[in-house]
Design a protein around this motif. Structure first.
Motif, mmCIF file in Angstrom:
data_model
loop_
_atom_site.group_PDB
_atom_site.id
_atom_site.type_symbol
_atom_site.label_atom_id
_atom_site.label_comp_id
_atom_site.label_asym_id
_atom_site.label_seq_id
_atom_site.Cartn_x
_atom_site.Cartn_y
_atom_site.Cartn_z
ATOM 1 N N HIS A 131 -87.507 -17.888 -87.879
ATOM 2 C CA HIS A 131 -85.764 -18.155 -88.219
ATOM 3 C C HIS A 131 -85.972 -18.993 -88.828
ATOM 4 C CE1 HIS A 131 -84.906 -14.755 -85.200
ATOM 5 N NE2 HIS A 131 -85.495 -15.709 -84.452
ATOM 6 N N GLY A 132 -85.310 -18.591 -90.250
ATOM 7 C CA GLY A 132 -84.897 -19.422 -91.255
ATOM 8 C C GLY A 132 -83.172 -19.073 -91.536
ATOM 9 N N LYS A 133 -82.569 -19.302 -92.434
ATOM 10 C CA LYS A 133 -81.499 -18.749 -92.931
ATOM 11 C C LYS A 133 -81.671 -18.194 -93.908
ATOM 12 C CE LYS A 133 -79.182 -23.305 -93.322
ATOM 13 N NZ LYS A 133 -78.356 -24.567 -94.457
ATOM 14 N N LEU A 134 -82.406 -17.290 -94.235
ATOM 15 C CA LEU A 134 -82.469 -15.838 -95.401
ATOM 16 C C LEU A 134 -83.315 -14.820 -94.298
ATOM 17 C CD1 LEU A 134 -82.775 -17.700 -99.190
ATOM 18 C CD2 LEU A 134 -80.509 -16.823 -97.947
ATOM 19 N N THR A 149 -86.761 -14.126 -91.574
ATOM 20 C CA THR A 149 -87.206 -14.023 -90.592
ATOM 21 C C THR A 149 -89.131 -13.485 -90.405
ATOM 22 O OG1 THR A 149 -86.432 -12.244 -89.479
ATOM 23 C CG2 THR A 149 -85.149 -14.264 -89.122
ATOM 24 N N LYS A 173 -82.940 -11.377 -94.296
ATOM 25 C CA LYS A 173 -81.720 -11.090 -93.595
ATOM 26 C C LYS A 173 -80.506 -11.428 -94.981
ATOM 27 C CE LYS A 173 -82.067 -14.442 -90.303
ATOM 28 N NZ LYS A 173 -81.676 -15.400 -89.144
ATOM 29 N N GLY A 228 -77.734 -12.144 -97.153
ATOM 30 C CA GLY A 228 -76.972 -13.384 -98.038
ATOM 31 C C GLY A 228 -76.955 -12.787 -99.358
ATOM 32 N N LYS A 251 -84.215 -21.355 -104.010
ATOM 33 C CA LYS A 251 -83.783 -21.277 -102.405
ATOM 34 C C LYS A 251 -84.710 -20.202 -101.643
ATOM 35 C CE LYS A 251 -78.982 -22.403 -102.898
ATOM 36 N NZ LYS A 251 -77.860 -22.170 -101.988
ATOM 37 N N GLU A 277 -87.635 -21.684 -98.816
ATOM 38 C CA GLU A 277 -87.688 -21.383 -97.570
ATOM 39 C C GLU A 277 -88.946 -19.738 -97.088
ATOM 40 O OE1 GLU A 277 -85.318 -19.139 -94.005
ATOM 41 O OE2 GLU A 277 -84.224 -20.661 -95.607
ATOM 42 N N ASN A 283 -91.408 -23.108 -96.701
ATOM 43 C CA ASN A 283 -90.726 -24.351 -95.434
ATOM 44 C C ASN A 283 -91.483 -22.734 -94.214
ATOM 45 O OD1 ASN A 283 -90.015 -25.956 -96.247
ATOM 46 N ND2 ASN A 283 -87.799 -25.042 -96.311
#
Length: 128
Positions: free
Chosen positions: A26-29, A31, A102, A104, A112, A116, A119
């Motif tokens: 999982h990431g902020k932006l 999966t 996701k 956003g 960004k 991600e 990462n």
């Protein structure tokens, strides 16, 4: 430029297999769902010679953007990064990757999104 056909995931059985047998990162932006390849699933698509290679699918929901143009632009950004860095990926690793974006507001911030993505590629050990 789009991902080559021998790197694409297709078929509902393939996605069912990934959802059931994958590790999720999982990431902020987005999966990542990474699963070991299962070439028997792709036999119905007559892809026997390259069925054990690294394969990718990028899914972007309408919740991200209602406009298909914007969703396609995001997909192209991720595909372009993947194609330019494909030499760094161990292509002999038999993994299948499903990328889900996701909801956003990152449509205007390409850096960004790519940061991600990179990462999560490191986190899932698809790139060393």
């Amino acid at each position: 430029m789009a991902i080559p056909k021998d790197m694409r995931l297709k078929g509902h059985r393939t996605f069912n297999y990934i959802h059931k047998n994958s590790m999720t990162y999982h990431g902020k932006l987005m999966t990542f769902k990474v699963a070991r390849s299962n070439p028997e699933i792709l036999l119905t698509h007559k892809l026997t010679n390259t069925s054990n290679n690294f394969r990718v699918a990028i899914a972007i929901s309408k919740k991200v953007s209602k406009k298909a143009v914007e969703r396609n632009k995001l997909r192209r950004i991720l595909q372009e990064w993947l194609l330019t860095n494909i030499q760094k990926i161990n292509n002999h690793k038999p993994y299948w990757l499903l990328v889900n974006l996701k909801f956003g507001d990152f449509r205007n911030d390409k850096s960004k999104l790519l940061e991600e993505f990179q990462n999560l590629m490191f986190k899932s050990r698809l790139i060393k």
